[in-house]
Design an enzyme around this catalytic site. Sequence first.
Site, PDB file in Angstrom:
ATOM      1  CE  LYS A  12       7.673 -52.020 -36.290  1.00 35.84           C
ATOM      2  NZ  LYS A  12       6.922 -51.738 -35.043  1.00 35.84           N
TER       3      LYS A  12
ATOM      4  CG  ASP B  70       9.564 -51.233 -29.720  1.00 37.56           C
ATOM      5  OD1 ASP B  70       9.284 -52.346 -30.216  1.00 37.56           O
ATOM      6  OD2 ASP B  70       8.691 -50.415 -29.356  1.00 37.56           O
ATOM      7  CB  SER B  71      11.512 -56.775 -30.253  1.00 34.10           C
ATOM      8  OG  SER B  71      12.284 -56.606 -31.427  1.00 34.10           O
TER       9      SER B  71
ATOM     10  CG  ASP C 143       9.870 -50.345 -33.787  1.00 29.98           C
ATOM     11  OD1 ASP C 143       8.932 -49.829 -34.422  1.00 29.98           O
ATOM     12  OD2 ASP C 143       9.756 -51.409 -33.144  1.00 29.98           O
TER      13      ASP C 143
ATOM     14  CD  GLU D  12       2.964 -57.782 -32.720  1.00 26.82           C
ATOM     15  OE1 GLU D  12       3.580 -56.772 -33.119  1.00 26.82           O
ATOM     16  OE2 GLU D  12       3.339 -58.447 -31.738  1.00 26.82           O
TER      17      GLU D  12
END
Length: 275
Positions: free
Chosen positions: A120, A51-52, A90, A189
């Site tokens: 994810k 989703d970046s 994502d 992360e």
Amino acid sequence: MSSQQNNSSVTLNTLNNMKERGEKICCLTAYDSTFSNILSNSGVDVILVGDSLGMVSQGHENTLSVTLEDVIYHTRSVKRGAHRALVVADMPFMSYQVSGAQAVTNAGRLIQEGHAAAVKLEGGARMADRVHAIVQAGIPVMGHIGLTPQSVHQFGGYKIQGKTFLDSKQIKQDAKDLQKAGAFSLVLEGMPEELGGKITHDLEIPTIGIGAGSKCDGQILVTHDLLGLNPDFAPKFVKHYVQLADVIQNAVSEFISEVHSKAFPAPKHSYNLKK
Ligand code: KIV
């Protein structure tokens, strides 16, 4: 044989075997088929349609406005280019938080319509029931803990997590709960290297780090960051392997100047009638 030499498609088994052999897993993001083709051919094991994309492709300030339809659209494109790499899609903000039923339905759409091999989602212990429900539906789930960008407002910014004893205890518990719920792998992360290493050591499933140190079973970066496409974004965990923004800008400037000077198109770039 290393996964880079082996042309057969990457599966969950491949990743487990790599962890067992101590062979690092390489993951990158992609949002279209041109990039996924290049990454897959280069030997990347996992391509994440992150989703970046909301930040690097759509130009938003954070990932929160990405929709399920956006991720489905981009996953279909990525899948067409990824001949060897495992494609993970994502789950965007609010596509799984509401209920287990919502999570299963939307994970199903990413597989059925996006053609991803796995999904994810972000969150630790509190998302374990969602992970369990999706896995029970036959869909592999990658977890994501530590600095989870969808919680940016709750964290008060993109802050490294797990720096206090209690926080790191919670993140270790998150990792164990997600493994128990059936996650096949975890993204770690934004956490201290020691914590990333401890979780990696304690888990049977592979960990993929981003800003979580060198001890994780694999590493992931946003491809646009690795390529220096947004040179102003340079946090400590990112390495720019090339300054592609400069390369592109120079090429485009040359094009503009050649169009202005009429050097482009040259005769060899033009079609002519037969004499
Ligand atoms: O959205 C994304 O690209 C991600 C990775 C950076 C882990 O979640």
